[in-house]
Design a protein around this motif. Structure first.
Motif, PDB file in Angstrom:
ATOM      1  N   ALA A 319       0.824  -1.208   0.000  1.00 34.52           N
ATOM      2  CA  ALA A 319       0.000   0.000   0.000  1.00 34.52           C
ATOM      3  C   ALA A 319       0.858   1.258   0.000  1.00 34.52           C
ATOM      4  O   ALA A 319       1.910   1.324   0.627  1.00 34.52           O
ATOM      5  CB  ALA A 319      -0.910  -0.001   1.226  1.00 34.52           C
ATOM      6  N   ARG A 320       0.381   2.255  -0.718  1.00 31.53           N
ATOM      7  CA  ARG A 320       1.060   3.548  -0.777  1.00 31.53           C
ATOM      8  C   ARG A 320       0.437   4.442   0.287  1.00 31.53           C
ATOM      9  O   ARG A 320      -0.775   4.587   0.357  1.00 31.53           O
ATOM     10  CB  ARG A 320       0.900   4.165  -2.159  1.00 31.53           C
ATOM     11  CG  ARG A 320       1.265   3.228  -3.289  1.00 31.53           C
ATOM     12  CD  ARG A 320       0.799   3.773  -4.631  1.00 31.53           C
ATOM     13  NE  ARG A 320       1.609   4.877  -5.095  1.00 31.53           N
ATOM     14  CZ  ARG A 320       1.153   5.910  -5.786  1.00 31.53           C
ATOM     15  NH1 ARG A 320      -0.148   6.000  -6.023  1.00 31.53           N
ATOM     16  NH2 ARG A 320       1.963   6.859  -6.198  1.00 31.53           N
ATOM     17  N   ALA A 321       1.289   5.056   1.117  1.00 35.94           N
ATOM     18  CA  ALA A 321       0.804   5.932   2.182  1.00 35.94           C
ATOM     19  C   ALA A 321      -0.116   5.149   3.124  1.00 35.94           C
ATOM     20  O   ALA A 321       0.255   4.080   3.589  1.00 35.94           O
ATOM     21  CB  ALA A 321       0.140   7.168   1.593  1.00 35.94           C
ATOM     22  N   LYS A 322      -1.334   5.613   3.377  1.00 36.62           N
ATOM     23  CA  LYS A 322      -2.162   5.008   4.420  1.00 36.62           C
ATOM     24  C   LYS A 322      -3.485   4.455   3.882  1.00 36.62           C
ATOM     25  O   LYS A 322      -4.074   4.978   2.941  1.00 36.62           O
ATOM     26  CB  LYS A 322      -2.472   6.032   5.503  1.00 36.62           C
ATOM     27  CG  LYS A 322      -1.271   6.422   6.356  1.00 36.62           C
ATOM     28  CD  LYS A 322      -0.788   5.279   7.230  1.00 36.62           C
ATOM     29  CE  LYS A 322      -1.777   4.940   8.319  1.00 36.62           C
ATOM     30  NZ  LYS A 322      -1.264   3.923   9.253  1.00 36.62           N
ATOM     31  N   ILE A 323      -3.941   3.388   4.552  1.00 32.22           N
ATOM     32  CA  ILE A 323      -5.267   2.813   4.333  1.00 32.22           C
ATOM     33  C   ILE A 323      -6.096   3.144   5.582  1.00 32.22           C
ATOM     34  O   ILE A 323      -5.624   2.998   6.716  1.00 32.22           O
ATOM     35  CB  ILE A 323      -5.194   1.286   4.162  1.00 32.22           C
ATOM     36  CG1 ILE A 323      -4.252   0.935   2.994  1.00 32.22           C
ATOM     37  CG2 ILE A 323      -6.579   0.707   3.941  1.00 32.22           C
ATOM     38  CD1 ILE A 323      -4.702   1.435   1.661  1.00 32.22           C
ATOM     39  N   VAL A 324      -7.344   3.571   5.383  1.00 33.93           N
ATOM     40  CA  VAL A 324      -8.189   3.993   6.498  1.00 33.93           C
ATOM     41  C   VAL A 324      -9.554   3.338   6.393  1.00 33.93           C
ATOM     42  O   VAL A 324     -10.101   3.177   5.298  1.00 33.93           O
ATOM     43  CB  VAL A 324      -8.329   5.537   6.531  1.00 33.93           C
ATOM     44  CG1 VAL A 324      -9.342   5.982   7.562  1.00 33.93           C
ATOM     45  CG2 VAL A 324      -6.971   6.182   6.817  1.00 33.93           C
ATOM     46  N   ILE A 325     -10.097   2.976   7.547  1.00 34.14           N
ATOM     47  CA  ILE A 325     -11.436   2.406   7.646  1.00 34.14           C
ATOM     48  C   ILE A 325     -12.377   3.481   8.180  1.00 34.14           C
ATOM     49  O   ILE A 325     -12.063   4.141   9.177  1.00 34.14           O
ATOM     50  CB  ILE A 325     -11.456   1.178   8.573  1.00 34.14           C
ATOM     51  CG1 ILE A 325     -10.676   0.025   7.930  1.00 34.14           C
ATOM     52  CG2 ILE A 325     -12.868   0.754   8.901  1.00 34.14           C
ATOM     53  CD1 ILE A 325     -10.447  -1.142   8.860  1.00 34.14           C
ATOM     54  N   THR A 326     -13.509   3.670   7.525  1.00 33.70           N
ATOM     55  CA  THR A 326     -14.513   4.632   8.009  1.00 33.70           C
ATOM     56  C   THR A 326     -15.525   3.911   8.880  1.00 33.70           C
ATOM     57  O   THR A 326     -15.989   2.819   8.544  1.00 33.70           O
ATOM     58  CB  THR A 326     -15.219   5.325   6.838  1.00 33.70           C
ATOM     59  OG1 THR A 326     -15.807   4.341   5.985  1.00 33.70           O
ATOM     60  CG2 THR A 326     -14.240   6.155   6.020  1.00 33.70           C
ATOM     61  N   CYS A 327     -15.849   4.519  10.018  1.00 27.24           N
ATOM     62  CA  CYS A 327     -16.680   3.852  11.033  1.00 27.24           C
ATOM     63  C   CYS A 327     -17.881   4.676  11.444  1.00 27.24           C
ATOM     64  O   CYS A 327     -18.429   4.466  12.531  1.00 27.24           O
ATOM     65  CB  CYS A 327     -15.834   3.551  12.276  1.00 27.24           C
ATOM     66  SG  CYS A 327     -14.280   2.725  11.968  1.00 27.24           S
ATOM     67  N   ARG A 328     -18.261   5.637  10.636  1.00 31.18           N
ATOM     68  CA  ARG A 328     -19.354   6.508  11.046  1.00 31.18           C
ATOM     69  C   ARG A 328     -20.660   5.724  11.251  1.00 31.18           C
ATOM     70  O   ARG A 328     -21.008   4.861  10.444  1.00 31.18           O
ATOM     71  CB  ARG A 328     -19.595   7.621  10.024  1.00 31.18           C
ATOM     72  CG  ARG A 328     -18.473   8.655   9.987  1.00 31.18           C
ATOM     73  CD  ARG A 328     -18.872   9.813   9.097  1.00 31.18           C
ATOM     74  NE  ARG A 328     -17.814  10.817   9.040  1.00 31.18           N
ATOM     75  CZ  ARG A 328     -16.842  10.804   8.139  1.00 31.18           C
ATOM     76  NH1 ARG A 328     -16.813   9.857   7.230  1.00 31.18           N
ATOM     77  NH2 ARG A 328     -15.922  11.750   8.132  1.00 31.18           N
TER      78      ARG A 328
END
Length: 331
Positions: A319-328
């Motif tokens: 992965a390039r830079a960051k992977i993020v999970i959205t939890c709203r």
């Protein structure tokens, strides 16, 4: 609340999206309504129980499964409630930080591992900061004691920690060389690197150039090779890394063990980086962000119920830079 649950080690398919009880904060904790959670290499190591040696030696690992059933560490969100001993955070505060169990709609965290979210960042961007940013800060400021004008090489400059290491080093006045693959040359240059080495074409350990600090985030070179790139009185920082290759007994821990033993016998300083996010470091990161020196870059986001896909992407696809999970929470 909805959360990701892991009961045993295995591939991402062992993760379940399930309804679990909302945690209750202790006296020194805050309950945070999670808006986003960052994905780190530590998450796939914990998912797989890899390397196997970690199951006996590293906190949080059990023999057959992790000690915490909800994975994840980095988060950003809004304080829902605060324990009786917490005086500096209140319901409604936008925060970011780290705590076990972040892949969920709510997480409890010690107040000392939570700080106010940097102004101008989205929750997704803030969730990308804690572990990776603190790792970079701890290596450069606390271990290397980097000084303006020094020469730094970051092996793995396009990843989450590498992204922050390059940006922080430039803010500290260092000359920065990043090492990455061909497809990431422009990305790392955009982070501010003075020079970028394409590892598919050039071996930075054999070019004859030496650096005051080598920050290794990949663990894909031997200790002898890495030491060739460090000045006689320089610093080699080992920080693990790697991608999943089918399982290992010692993994990057082998390089670390050999490095720490060798460090007792040579002039060069060889150090293991294990910087934990705390209020002081998180506040320092916020200052760098708000001053315009650091900005997270997110390659991709996934909804909470697709956390398994997020970790698969991180552990197998560089992965390039960051992977993020959205939890709203909807509604």
């Amino acid at each position: 609340m909805k959360a990701i649950v892991q009961e045993r080690y295995g591939p991402p398919s062992v993760l379940r999206y399930a309804e679990v009880a909302t945690p209750v904060p202790a006296a020194d904790e805050v309950l945070v309504r999670v808006h986003a959670a960052g994905v780190n290499a530590a998450d796939w190591h914990m998912l797989r129980g890899d390397p196997k040696l970690a199951r006996l030696t590293v906190a949080g690992f059990g023999l057959r499964g992790p000690k915490q059933s909800i994975p994840g560490r980095d988060f950003a969100g809004v304080v829902e409630s605060a324990g009786s001993a917490v005086e500096d955070l209140s319901p409604g505060d936008e925060v970011y930080g780290t705590s076990a169990g972040a892949f969920a709609e709510y997480v409890c965290a010690k107040s000392g591992t939570v700080a106010r979210k940097p102004a101008g960042l989205t929750f997704e961007e803030a969730a990308a900061l804690p572990l990776a940013g603190v790792t970079a800060l701890g290596g450069l400021r606390d271990l290397a004691a980097a000084q303006p004008g020094g020469r730094l090489l970051v092996n793995g400059a396009s990843g989450g920690v590498g992204m922050f290491a390059v940006q922080l080093a430039k803010a500290m006045g260092l000359h920065v060389t990043g090492v990455c693959s061909t497809r990431n040359l422009e990305l790392v240059t955009g982070f501010g690197a003075d020079e970028v080495i394409d590892y598919t074409r050039h071996d930075f350990t054999r070019g004859g150039r030496r650096y005051d600090v080598v920050f290794d985030l990949v663990a894909n070179r031997s200790l002898a090779a890495l030491r060739r790139a460090v000045t006689p009185a320089g610093v080699l920082i080992l920080a693990g890394g790697g991608v999943y290759t089918g399982g290992s007994l010692v993994g990057p821990m082998g390089l670390v063990i050999v490095g720490l033993l060798t460090g007792r016998l040579v002039r060069q300083r060889i150090v293991l980086l294990a910087a934990a996010p705390d209020r002081e470091r998180l506040d320092t990161l916020r200052e760098y962000v708000e001053a315009g020196h650091v900005r997270p870059v997110i390659e991709r986001t996934y909804p909470l119920h697709r956390a398994a896909a997020a970790i698969t992407h991180l552990e197998t696809e560089h992965a390039r830079a960051k992977i993020v999970i959205t939890c709203r929470i909807e509604g």
